[in-house]
Scaffold this motif. Structure first.
Motif, mmCIF file in Angstrom:
data_model
loop_
_atom_site.group_PDB
_atom_site.id
_atom_site.type_symbol
_atom_site.label_atom_id
_atom_site.label_comp_id
_atom_site.label_asym_id
_atom_site.label_seq_id
_atom_site.Cartn_x
_atom_site.Cartn_y
_atom_site.Cartn_z
ATOM 1 N N GLY A 89 -15.567 -7.339 40.420
ATOM 2 C CA GLY A 89 -16.577 -7.222 41.464
ATOM 3 C C GLY A 89 -17.120 -5.806 41.581
ATOM 4 N N VAL A 90 -16.244 -4.808 41.504
ATOM 5 C CA VAL A 90 -16.686 -3.414 41.562
ATOM 6 C C VAL A 90 -17.570 -3.085 40.367
ATOM 7 N N THR A 91 -17.170 -3.552 39.189
ATOM 8 C CA THR A 91 -17.967 -3.298 37.977
ATOM 9 C C THR A 91 -19.356 -3.891 38.106
ATOM 10 N N LYS A 92 -19.438 -5.128 38.601
ATOM 11 C CA LYS A 92 -20.732 -5.785 38.764
ATOM 12 C C LYS A 92 -21.570 -5.057 39.821
ATOM 13 N N THR A 93 -20.934 -4.602 40.892
ATOM 14 C CA THR A 93 -21.645 -3.861 41.937
ATOM 15 C C THR A 93 -22.234 -2.571 41.385
ATOM 16 N N VAL A 94 -21.441 -1.832 40.603
ATOM 17 C CA VAL A 94 -21.924 -0.568 40.033
ATOM 18 C C VAL A 94 -23.067 -0.828 39.053
ATOM 19 N N MET A 95 -22.959 -1.907 38.257
ATOM 20 C CA MET A 95 -24.041 -2.264 37.330
ATOM 21 C C MET A 95 -25.322 -2.568 38.088
ATOM 22 N N LEU A 96 -25.211 -3.368 39.148
ATOM 23 C CA LEU A 96 -26.380 -3.695 39.971
ATOM 24 C C LEU A 96 -26.992 -2.437 40.573
ATOM 25 N N TRP A 97 -26.142 -1.603 41.110
ATOM 26 C CA TRP A 97 -26.595 -0.393 41.789
ATOM 27 C C TRP A 97 -27.297 0.557 40.831
ATOM 28 N N LEU A 98 -26.663 0.861 39.696
ATOM 29 C CA LEU A 98 -27.253 1.820 38.765
ATOM 30 C C LEU A 98 -28.547 1.288 38.154
ATOM 31 N N SER A 99 -28.570 -0.002 37.805
ATOM 32 C CA SER A 99 -29.781 -0.587 37.207
ATOM 33 C C SER A 99 -30.946 -0.551 38.191
ATOM 34 N N SER A 100 -30.686 -0.973 39.419
ATOM 35 C CA SER A 100 -31.757 -0.974 40.428
ATOM 36 C C SER A 100 -32.128 0.449 40.838
ATOM 37 N N LEU A 101 -31.162 1.378 40.783
ATOM 38 C CA LEU A 101 -31.460 2.770 41.112
ATOM 39 C C LEU A 101 -32.415 3.386 40.092
ATOM 40 N N VAL A 102 -32.192 3.086 38.811
ATOM 41 C CA VAL A 102 -33.094 3.586 37.771
ATOM 42 C C VAL A 102 -34.498 3.031 37.970
ATOM 43 N N ILE A 103 -34.590 1.732 38.256
ATOM 44 C CA ILE A 103 -35.896 1.115 38.487
ATOM 45 C C ILE A 103 -36.563 1.721 39.723
ATOM 46 N N GLY A 104 -35.804 1.827 40.801
ATOM 47 C CA GLY A 104 -36.366 2.338 42.046
ATOM 48 C C GLY A 104 -36.846 3.769 41.924
ATOM 49 N N LEU A 105 -36.054 4.623 41.265
ATOM 50 C CA LEU A 105 -36.451 6.024 41.126
ATOM 51 C C LEU A 105 -37.642 6.195 40.196
ATOM 52 N N SER A 106 -37.615 5.511 39.052
ATOM 53 C CA SER A 106 -38.698 5.690 38.074
ATOM 54 C C SER A 106 -40.022 5.155 38.615
ATOM 55 N N ILE A 107 -40.012 3.932 39.127
ATOM 56 C CA ILE A 107 -41.252 3.351 39.657
ATOM 57 C C ILE A 107 -41.670 4.053 40.947
ATOM 58 N N GLY A 108 -40.697 4.290 41.824
ATOM 59 C CA GLY A 108 -41.011 4.907 43.111
ATOM 60 C C GLY A 108 -41.580 6.304 42.978
ATOM 61 N N CYS A 109 -41.065 7.097 42.035
ATOM 62 C CA CYS A 109 -41.593 8.455 41.844
ATOM 63 C C CYS A 109 -43.035 8.415 41.357
ATOM 64 N N ILE A 110 -43.322 7.505 40.434
ATOM 65 C CA ILE A 110 -44.692 7.373 39.932
ATOM 66 C C ILE A 110 -45.626 6.943 41.061
ATOM 67 N N TRP A 111 -45.206 5.941 41.830
ATOM 68 C CA TRP A 111 -46.021 5.487 42.959
ATOM 69 C C TRP A 111 -46.245 6.618 43.957
ATOM 70 N N GLY A 112 -45.191 7.354 44.260
ATOM 71 C CA GLY A 112 -45.311 8.425 45.248
ATOM 72 C C GLY A 112 -46.250 9.519 44.799
ATOM 73 N N ILE A 113 -46.198 9.871 43.508
ATOM 74 C CA ILE A 113 -47.085 10.920 42.983
ATOM 75 C C ILE A 113 -48.539 10.469 43.046
ATOM 76 N N VAL A 114 -48.785 9.225 42.628
ATOM 77 C CA VAL A 114 -50.158 8.703 42.622
ATOM 78 C C VAL A 114 -50.693 8.546 44.049
ATOM 79 N N ARG A 115 -49.799 8.312 45.003
ATOM 80 C CA ARG A 115 -50.224 8.082 46.390
ATOM 81 C C ARG A 115 -50.322 9.369 47.215
ATOM 82 N N CYS A 116 -49.905 10.519 46.660
ATOM 83 C CA CYS A 116 -49.985 11.748 47.447
ATOM 84 C C CYS A 116 -51.452 12.125 47.676
ATOM 85 N N ASP A 117 -51.717 12.896 48.714
ATOM 86 C CA ASP A 117 -53.085 13.158 49.161
ATOM 87 C C ASP A 117 -53.958 13.791 48.082
#
Length: 207
Positions: free
Chosen positions: A14-42
Motif C-alpha cells: 500500500g505504501v509503495t502504491k501510494t508513493v507511486m501515485l503521489w510521485l507520478s501525479s506530482l510530476v504531472i501537476g508540476l510540469s503542467i501547472g508551471c507551464i499554465w502559470g507562466i502563460v497565465r501571468c500578467d
C-alpha cells in the motif's frame, strides 16, 4: 507479532502504491501547472489560450477532487469509448487537479516580482520570454517554493481517496486488512503514522 507479520506485506504494498501515485501525479501537476502559470501571468498572457486556461483552472479548482476522480474513472471512458484503468484515472485526475493549484501558485509568484524587473530587462534588449526565463522565474522560485511544498503535501493526502475506485494504496490496503482482521483502531493509527512519516520526509526534503 504473528498478525503484524501477516499484514506487513500488504502495508508495504500500500505504501509503495501510494508513493507511486503521489510521485507520478506530482510530476504531472508540476510540469503542467508551471507551464499554465507562466502563460497565465500578467506579462506573458496569450489572449485566447490564457483565457481558456483561466477557465480550466477555475473548473479544476472549483470541482471537488473526489468528483473529478469519479468523472475520470466512470464518465470520461464512456464519453470517448475507451477503457481506462483505475491507476491511470487516479494519476490523471490527481495530476490535473494539482496542476490547477500549481498554476495559480506560479502565476502569483511571477506577478509578485516588481514590474521594474521586466522594464529593466526590456531596456537591456531581452524579449518578454527571455526575461521570464533568465530573470523572473529564478526569483519567483524562492517566492513559490513554500506554497509548492504545501501543494505536494496536500497531494499526498489526497491519495487516500483513490481507494474508492479500487486502487489498493495505503488506505485501501488498510481497509482490506481491517475487514479481514477486525482491528480498526490499531490499523487506522498505523496508517496515520505512515502518512505522517511521508509528510515529514517531504517537509525535510523541501527545507
Amino acid at each position: 507479532m504473528t498478525g503484524l507479520l501477516v499484514v506487513f506485506p500488504l502495508l508495504v504494498q500500500g505504501v509503495t502504491k501510494t508513493v507511486m501515485l503521489w510521485l507520478s501525479s506530482l510530476v504531472i501537476g508540476l510540469s503542467i501547472g508551471c507551464i499554465w502559470g507562466i502563460v497565465r501571468c500578467d506579462r506573458l498572457r496569450i489572449p485566447v489560450l490564457s483565457t481558456t486556461l483561466d477557465a480550466l483552472t477555475f473548473a479544476l479548482r472549483g470541482i471537488p477532487f473526489f468528483v473529478q476522480l469519479l468523472i475520470a474513472y466512470f464518465v470520461f471512458p464512456e464519453l470517448i469509448n475507451i477503457n481506462v484503468s483505475a491507476m491511470a484515472a487516479a494519476i490523471g485526475s490527481l495530476g490535473l487537479c494539482s496542476a490547477a493549484y500549481v498554476s495559480n501558485i506560479v502565476r502569483g509568484g511571477m506577478n509578485a516580482i516588481p514590474s521594474g524587473q521586466w522594464e529593466a530587462a526590456r531596456v537591456l534588449g531581452f524579449s518578454q520570454w527571455a526575461t521570464a526565463r533568465y530573470i523572473i522565474i529564478p526569483q519567483a522560485l524562492n517566492v513559490v517554493l513554500p506554497a509548492l511544498t504545501g501543494e505536494g503535501d496536500h497531494l499526498l493526502k489526497s491519495t487516500a481517496m483513490i481507494s474508492t475506485i479500487g486502487v489498493l494504496e495505503l488506505t485501501g490496503a488498510a481497509k482490506n486488512i481491517i475487514a479481514r482482521e477486525l482491528n480498526p483502531i490499531s490499523m487506522y493509527l498505523t496508517i496515520a503514522v505512515m502518512y505522517l512519516l511521508l509528510s515529514s520526509l517531504l517537509a525535510k526534503f523541501s527545507s
